[in-house]
Design a protein around this motif. Structure first.
Motif, PDB file in Angstrom:
ATOM      1  N   THR A   1      13.398   3.386  -6.428  1.00 49.56           N
ATOM      2  CA  THR A   1      14.312   4.370  -6.022  1.00 49.56           C
ATOM      3  C   THR A   1      13.673   5.748  -5.323  1.00 49.56           C
ATOM      4  OG1 THR A   1      15.815   3.475  -7.664  1.00 49.56           O
ATOM      5  CG2 THR A   1      16.460   5.659  -6.466  1.00 49.56           C
ATOM      6  N   PRO A   2      13.636   6.002  -4.121  1.00 49.79           N
ATOM      7  CA  PRO A   2      13.094   7.629  -3.941  1.00 49.79           C
ATOM      8  C   PRO A   2      13.886   8.645  -4.637  1.00 49.79           C
ATOM      9  CG  PRO A   2      13.699   6.093  -1.955  1.00 49.79           C
ATOM     10  CD  PRO A   2      14.508   5.456  -3.140  1.00 49.79           C
ATOM     11  N   LEU A   3      13.254   9.331  -5.167  1.00 47.06           N
ATOM     12  CA  LEU A   3      13.530  10.320  -6.242  1.00 47.06           C
ATOM     13  C   LEU A   3      14.257  11.376  -5.416  1.00 47.06           C
ATOM     14  CD1 LEU A   3      14.029  11.773  -9.011  1.00 47.06           C
ATOM     15  CD2 LEU A   3      11.604  12.653  -8.822  1.00 47.06           C
ATOM     16  N   ALA A   4      13.661  11.860  -4.218  1.00 42.64           N
ATOM     17  CA  ALA A   4      13.959  13.139  -3.821  1.00 42.64           C
ATOM     18  C   ALA A   4      15.499  13.027  -3.041  1.00 42.64           C
ATOM     19  CB  ALA A   4      13.069  13.500  -2.502  1.00 42.64           C
ATOM     20  N   ALA A   5      15.680  11.985  -2.521  1.00 42.00           N
ATOM     21  CA  ALA A   5      16.864  11.489  -1.776  1.00 42.00           C
ATOM     22  C   ALA A   5      18.101  11.694  -2.646  1.00 42.00           C
ATOM     23  CB  ALA A   5      16.958  10.257  -1.112  1.00 42.00           C
ATOM     24  N   VAL A   6      17.802  11.041  -4.086  1.00 39.23           N
ATOM     25  CA  VAL A   6      18.665  10.927  -5.134  1.00 39.23           C
ATOM     26  C   VAL A   6      19.104  12.492  -5.448  1.00 39.23           C
ATOM     27  CG1 VAL A   6      19.448  10.512  -7.376  1.00 39.23           C
ATOM     28  CG2 VAL A   6      18.251   8.735  -5.864  1.00 39.23           C
ATOM     29  N   GLU A   7      18.213  13.166  -5.777  1.00 40.74           N
ATOM     30  CA  GLU A   7      18.443  14.694  -6.131  1.00 40.74           C
ATOM     31  C   GLU A   7      18.994  15.276  -5.230  1.00 40.74           C
ATOM     32  OE1 GLU A   7      17.922  16.223  -9.234  1.00 40.74           O
ATOM     33  OE2 GLU A   7      18.074  13.938  -9.504  1.00 40.74           O
ATOM     34  N   LYS A   8      18.741  15.215  -3.898  1.00 39.19           N
ATOM     35  CA  LYS A   8      19.433  15.924  -2.924  1.00 39.19           C
ATOM     36  C   LYS A   8      20.746  15.840  -2.861  1.00 39.19           C
ATOM     37  CE  LYS A   8      18.933  16.875   2.090  1.00 39.19           C
ATOM     38  NZ  LYS A   8      20.198  16.312   2.589  1.00 39.19           N
ATOM     39  N   LEU A   9      21.293  14.321  -2.819  1.00 41.28           N
ATOM     40  CA  LEU A   9      22.428  13.985  -2.854  1.00 41.28           C
ATOM     41  C   LEU A   9      23.463  14.278  -4.112  1.00 41.28           C
ATOM     42  CD1 LEU A   9      21.836  10.375  -1.239  1.00 41.28           C
ATOM     43  CD2 LEU A   9      23.218  12.324  -0.121  1.00 41.28           C
ATOM     44  N   ARG A  10      22.671  14.309  -5.098  1.00 40.90           N
ATOM     45  CA  ARG A  10      23.588  14.746  -6.289  1.00 40.90           C
ATOM     46  C   ARG A  10      23.733  16.292  -6.293  1.00 40.90           C
ATOM     47  NH1 ARG A  10      21.307  12.904 -11.834  1.00 40.90           N
ATOM     48  NH2 ARG A  10      23.238  13.515 -12.487  1.00 40.90           N
ATOM     49  N   ASN A  11      22.850  17.066  -5.794  1.00 42.04           N
ATOM     50  CA  ASN A  11      22.996  18.407  -5.695  1.00 42.04           C
ATOM     51  C   ASN A  11      23.938  19.061  -4.555  1.00 42.04           C
ATOM     52  OD1 ASN A  11      21.072  18.957  -7.839  1.00 42.04           O
ATOM     53  ND2 ASN A  11      19.477  19.153  -6.482  1.00 42.04           N
ATOM     54  N   GLU A  12      24.213  18.128  -3.713  1.00 44.85           N
ATOM     55  CA  GLU A  12      25.205  18.352  -2.875  1.00 44.85           C
ATOM     56  C   GLU A  12      26.776  17.740  -3.378  1.00 44.85           C
ATOM     57  OE1 GLU A  12      23.957  15.876   0.693  1.00 44.85           O
ATOM     58  OE2 GLU A  12      22.563  17.433   0.999  1.00 44.85           O
TER      59      GLU A  12
ATOM     60  N   GLU B   1       0.878  -0.987  -0.043  1.00 45.77           N
ATOM     61  CA  GLU B   1      -0.081   0.210   0.204  1.00 45.77           C
ATOM     62  C   GLU B   1       0.983   1.171   0.128  1.00 45.77           C
ATOM     63  OE1 GLU B   1      -0.373  -2.637   2.048  1.00 45.77           O
ATOM     64  OE2 GLU B   1      -2.010  -3.369   0.980  1.00 45.77           O
ATOM     65  N   GLU B   2       1.648   1.029   0.858  1.00 43.05           N
ATOM     66  CA  GLU B   2       2.651   2.460   0.972  1.00 43.05           C
ATOM     67  C   GLU B   2       3.711   2.499  -0.372  1.00 43.05           C
ATOM     68  OE1 GLU B   2       3.064   4.716   3.190  1.00 43.05           O
ATOM     69  OE2 GLU B   2       1.390   3.828   4.104  1.00 43.05           O
ATOM     70  N   PHE B   3       4.007   1.348  -1.099  1.00 40.73           N
ATOM     71  CA  PHE B   3       4.748   1.378  -2.155  1.00 40.73           C
ATOM     72  C   PHE B   3       3.691   2.201  -3.263  1.00 40.73           C
ATOM     73  CE2 PHE B   3       6.980   0.330  -5.781  1.00 40.73           C
ATOM     74  CZ  PHE B   3       8.302   0.225  -5.544  1.00 40.73           C
TER      75      PHE B   3
ATOM     76  N   ASP C   1       2.041   6.653  -6.966  1.00 42.18           N
ATOM     77  CA  ASP C   1       0.966   7.502  -7.233  1.00 42.18           C
ATOM     78  C   ASP C   1       1.182   8.944  -6.997  1.00 42.18           C
ATOM     79  OD1 ASP C   1      -0.579   5.305  -7.894  1.00 42.18           O
ATOM     80  OD2 ASP C   1      -1.765   5.193  -6.121  1.00 42.18           O
ATOM     81  N   ASN C   2       2.209   9.232  -5.853  1.00 44.04           N
ATOM     82  CA  ASN C   2       2.718  10.603  -5.679  1.00 44.04           C
ATOM     83  C   ASN C   2       3.792  11.063  -6.532  1.00 44.04           C
ATOM     84  OD1 ASN C   2       0.713  10.639  -3.932  1.00 44.04           O
ATOM     85  ND2 ASN C   2       1.870  10.031  -2.256  1.00 44.04           N
ATOM     86  N   GLY C   3       4.403  10.179  -7.334  1.00 49.21           N
ATOM     87  CA  GLY C   3       5.511  10.447  -8.151  1.00 49.21           C
ATOM     88  C   GLY C   3       6.820  10.600  -7.388  1.00 49.21           C
ATOM     89  N   GLU C   4       6.899   9.739  -6.310  1.00 52.04           N
ATOM     90  CA  GLU C   4       7.973   9.893  -5.542  1.00 52.04           C
ATOM     91  C   GLU C   4       9.257   8.940  -5.912  1.00 52.04           C
ATOM     92  OE1 GLU C   4       6.469   9.098  -1.497  1.00 52.04           O
ATOM     93  OE2 GLU C   4       5.021  10.661  -1.657  1.00 52.04           O
ATOM     94  N   LEU C   5       9.050   8.081  -6.876  1.00 54.19           N
ATOM     95  CA  LEU C   5      10.118   7.319  -7.331  1.00 54.19           C
ATOM     96  C   LEU C   5      10.661   7.707  -8.550  1.00 54.19           C
ATOM     97  CD1 LEU C   5       8.127   3.919  -6.423  1.00 54.19           C
ATOM     98  CD2 LEU C   5       9.784   5.340  -4.865  1.00 54.19           C
TER      99      LEU C   5
END
Ligand code: 5GP
Length: 186
Positions: free
Chosen positions: A83-94, A59-61, A66-70
Motif C-alpha cells: 500500500t503506497p503510504l503517501a496516497a493514503v495519508e493525503k486522502l485521509r488528511n482530506e 525491482e521497482e517494488f 527501501d525508500n519507506g514508501e509503503l
C-alpha cells in the motif's frame, strides 16, 4: 477537518472482497475512497493498471520498500503486494475514509502502525463455496489454486485479530452490513 478513517478489509482469496467493496463504495454518504495497491503479479483479464492495481516489477517494488514508501507490504503466493503510504495519508488528511483491501500479514502491520484502524474480515459461507469461487475465476493454474486454498485455511485462523467479521453469502447483504459498521464508526 477531521482525519478520515483507515478501513482494512481482509478475507481469503476468492471470497468476493472486490464485489462486496463495489457495492458498499456506491454509498456516497460513507465518503469512501479506495487505496490502489502496488503489485508484482500480472494483470488478470480486464484488470486496468492504475485502477485495479499499480502493476510493477520486483525491482521497482523493492525500491518502494527501501525508500519507506509503503504503509505495509507482503508476499502472497509468489508475488508482492503493498500500500503506497503517501496516497493514503493525503486522502485521509482530506477527510476521506480510505479502504485498504489487503491480506492478513499486511493488516497486522497496519494495526501496529495505526491502532485505531477499522478492521473487517470477510469469510465465505463454507470452504466448498470458496473453492468454487476461486475455480470460477478460471484465471489461474491448478498449482496456484491449491496454494490459494491452503493460504485461505491459514488466513481464516486469524479472524479474531479483526474487529468485525462479515460472511459473504450474498454480496449485497454483506456490503450493507459493512456500510452500517462504517457508519457506526465514523
Ligand atoms: P489478488 O492476487 O487475488 O488480487 O490478491 C491476493 C491477495 O493480496 C488478496 O488477499 C488481496 O486482498 C491482497 N492484497 C491486495 N493488495 C494488497 C496490498 O497492498 N497489501 C497486502 N498486504 N495485500 C494486498
Amino acid at each position: 477537518m477531521k482525519k478520515g478513517l483507515l478501513i482494512v478489509i481482509s478475507g481469503p482469496s476468492g471470497v468476493g472482497k472486490g464485489t462486496v467493496r463495489e457495492y458498499f463504495m456506491k454509498d456516497k454518504s460513507l465518503n469512501l475512497t479506495y487505496s490502489i495497491s502496488m503489485t508484482t503479479r500480472a494483470p488478470r483479464n480486464g484488470e486496468v493498471d492504475g485502477v485495479d492495481y499499480i502493476f510493477t516489477t520486483k525491482e521497482e517494488f523493492q525500491k518502494a520498500i527501501d525508500n519507506g514508501e509503503l504503509l505495509e507490504w507482503a508476499e502472497f503466493v509468489g508475488n508482492y503486494y503493498g500500500t503506497p503510504l503517501a496516497a493514503v495519508e493525503k486522502l485521509r488528511n482530506e477527510g476521506k475514509n480510505v479502504v485498504l483491501e489487503i491480506e492478513v500479514q499486511g493488516a497486522t502491520q497496519v494495526r501496529e502502525k495505526c491502532p485505531d484502524v477499522l478492521s473487517i474480515f470477510i469469510i465465505p459461507p463454507c470452504m466448498e463455496e470458496l473453492e468454487k469461487r476461486i475455480r470460477g475465476r478460471r484465471s489461474e493454474p491448478e498449482e496456484i489454486i491449491q496454494e490459494r486454498l491452503a493460504k485461505a485455511n491459514q488466513e481464516l485462523k486469524l479472524v479474531s485479530n479483526y474487529k468485525y467479521v462479515v460472511c459473504n453469502d450474498d454480496p449485497e447483504l454483506a456490503a450493507e452490513v459493512i456500510a452500517l459498521i462504517i457508519k457506526r464508526n465514523s
